[in-house]
Design an enzyme around this catalytic site. Structure first.
Site, PDB file in Angstrom:
ATOM      1  N   ASP A  33      -1.149 -12.217   4.196  1.00 42.44           N
ATOM      2  CA  ASP A  33      -1.627 -10.949   4.122  1.00 42.44           C
ATOM      3  C   ASP A  33      -1.797 -10.309   2.719  1.00 42.44           C
ATOM      4  OD1 ASP A  33       0.978 -10.783   3.137  1.00 42.44           O
ATOM      5  OD2 ASP A  33       1.528  -9.474   4.813  1.00 42.44           O
ATOM      6  N   LEU A  56       3.757 -13.754   4.585  1.00 43.76           N
ATOM      7  CA  LEU A  56       3.899 -12.197   4.776  1.00 43.76           C
ATOM      8  C   LEU A  56       4.717 -11.419   3.836  1.00 43.76           C
ATOM      9  CD1 LEU A  56       4.722 -12.971   8.510  1.00 43.76           C
ATOM     10  CD2 LEU A  56       2.566 -12.116   7.583  1.00 43.76           C
ATOM     11  N   HIS A  57       4.115 -10.372   3.411  1.00 45.79           N
ATOM     12  CA  HIS A  57       4.997  -9.433   2.357  1.00 45.79           C
ATOM     13  C   HIS A  57       4.428  -8.266   2.541  1.00 45.79           C
ATOM     14  CE1 HIS A  57       1.517  -9.594  -0.465  1.00 45.79           C
ATOM     15  NE2 HIS A  57       2.160  -8.817  -0.669  1.00 45.79           N
ATOM     16  N   ARG A  58       3.398  -7.731   3.043  1.00 42.28           N
ATOM     17  CA  ARG A  58       2.854  -6.484   3.038  1.00 42.28           C
ATOM     18  C   ARG A  58       3.804  -5.434   4.056  1.00 42.28           C
ATOM     19  NH1 ARG A  58      -1.288  -5.297  -0.468  1.00 42.28           N
ATOM     20  NH2 ARG A  58      -2.498  -6.887  -0.883  1.00 42.28           N
TER      21      ARG A  58
END
Length: 378
Positions: A279, A206-208
């Protein structure tokens, strides 16, 4: 006049896997390659470990852009790259991907005069809330060589009015790097270090900003992940920008949070996973090449080929839908499929195009625009 000196630009973790095989291929064909690192990523977990794992030589020039808002970062890169380009006087500049450094260096190169090649041209999410979409569309517009990873990307470019002689379907350079390092990755002891068994865990990234910057959105995603972890334990290597936000919201049981992984370890974790939830655009591609089921936690993807011809399933961001999609994938995993030309030879095709294609200016001109479109006055 042949193309001899080529500046290759990298700025952040997603760039490193893409620029390395291109540099290698250009140098094998006799080009003088100057590696410019913009410094958009600069900490050890996002930078140094990838240079070591991939065997990338130290950059010839480092711009030290650092972090900041999109405008600040883009402006700093442009201000530093412009005089350097004047000093180096390259025949061509190669930019990859869709980060701020990509656009910044593309704009400088387009005004300075050298030929400009965009690796990963034509990818489109059609989601203008994503900064990456703005970067990739604008970079394509000022580029001479549009090096597309798949036919769907080339179709996007044709629909936008680019000429056939600009567009080259070359395959996916990320897969060049993956295939070149896969056996090394499989020799990693990362599964043993985390007490994992092959096919016995799920991997999450997860990083968006849309997923991690909004606490309510992040809580919803973690709720879904917590339910999934009841059936398949999950490993979550923490992207630096997400670490504090995860800690503030709280991570459900069954999800093991670990430090960000280097390239080889992360490929090994993908390769051994029962399912990957992500993502990230690059992970969609790598899992497709590995034949590993992937569930994308986004409402759209600029890489639809991974859904149509790969192992990727687009789940969106609704927690209930994510849970349902993952359970379905666990019950009936998609069959391994891989797009054409994702064969480890994309960088060779790129080198031949750039070094044998001549120096004729191919950038879109006002007279090339489709009927009814006109270029803005300056």
């Amino acid at each position: 006049m042949p193309v001899n000196r080529i500046v290759c630009v990298a700025g952040a973790r997603p760039n490193y896997m893409k620029i390395k095989p291109v540099m290698d291929a250009l140098e094998r064909h006799g080009a003088e390659v100057v590696l410019v690192h913009t410094g958009q990523h600069y900490d050890e977990s996002m930078n140094d470990v990838f240079f070591r794992d991939l065997g990338i030589r130290p950059p010839d020039r480092y711009l030290g852009a650092g972090s900041g808002t999109h405008a600040q970062q883009t402006g700093r890169v442009m201000a530093a790259f412009e005089p350097l380009l004047g000093e180096l006087s390259p025949d061509a500049v190669v930019v990859v991907g869709d980060i701020n450094s990509t656009l910044a260096c593309a704009l400088v190169a387009a005004k300075a005069g050298p030929l400009l090649a965009h690796v990963e041209a034509g990818l489109r999410s059609r989601d203008w809330s994503m900064p990456e979409e703005v970067n990739r569309v604008a970079t394509d517009r000022v580029s001479d060589y549009l090096l597309a990873p798949s036919p769907d990307a080339a179709a996007n470019l044709r629909a936008e009015g680019y000429r056939e002689d600009q567009i080259h379907v070359v395959g996916n350079v990320m897969i060049d790097t993956l295939l070149a390092n896969l056996e090394r990755a499989r020799a990693s002891d990362v599964l043993d270090r985390y007490g994992l068994t092959r096919g016995g865990y799920g991997l999450v990234t997860l990083h968006r900003p849309a997923n991690v910057d909004d606490p309510d959105a992040l809580r919803g995603l973690l709720k879904a992940l917590g339910e999934i972890a009841g059936r398949c334990p999950l490993l979550l290597p923490v992207h630096p920008r997400a670490a504090e936000r995860l800690a503030a919201v709280g991570v459900p049981g069954g999800i093991r949070v670990v430090p960000a992984a280097g390239y080889l370890d992360f490929v090994a974790l993908q390769d051994g996973a029962r399912v990957v939830l992500t993502d990230s655009g690059g992970v969609q591609e790598e899992t497709t090449a590995l034949g590993v089921p992937c569930v994308t936690l986004r409402e759209n993807t600029e890489r639809p080929v991974t859904v149509e011809e790969g192992t990727n399933v687009l789940a969106g961001t609704d927690p209930d839908r994510i849970t349902a999609v993952v359970h379905r994938v666990l019950d009936e995993p998609p069959a391994p499929r891989c797009p054409a030309l994702w064969d480890g030879q994309a960088s060779e095709r790129i080198a031949r195009i750039l070094l044998e294609g001549g120096t004729a200016r191919t950038r879109l001109r006002p007279t090339d625009l489709a009927p009814g479109l006109t270029a803005g006055a300056t």
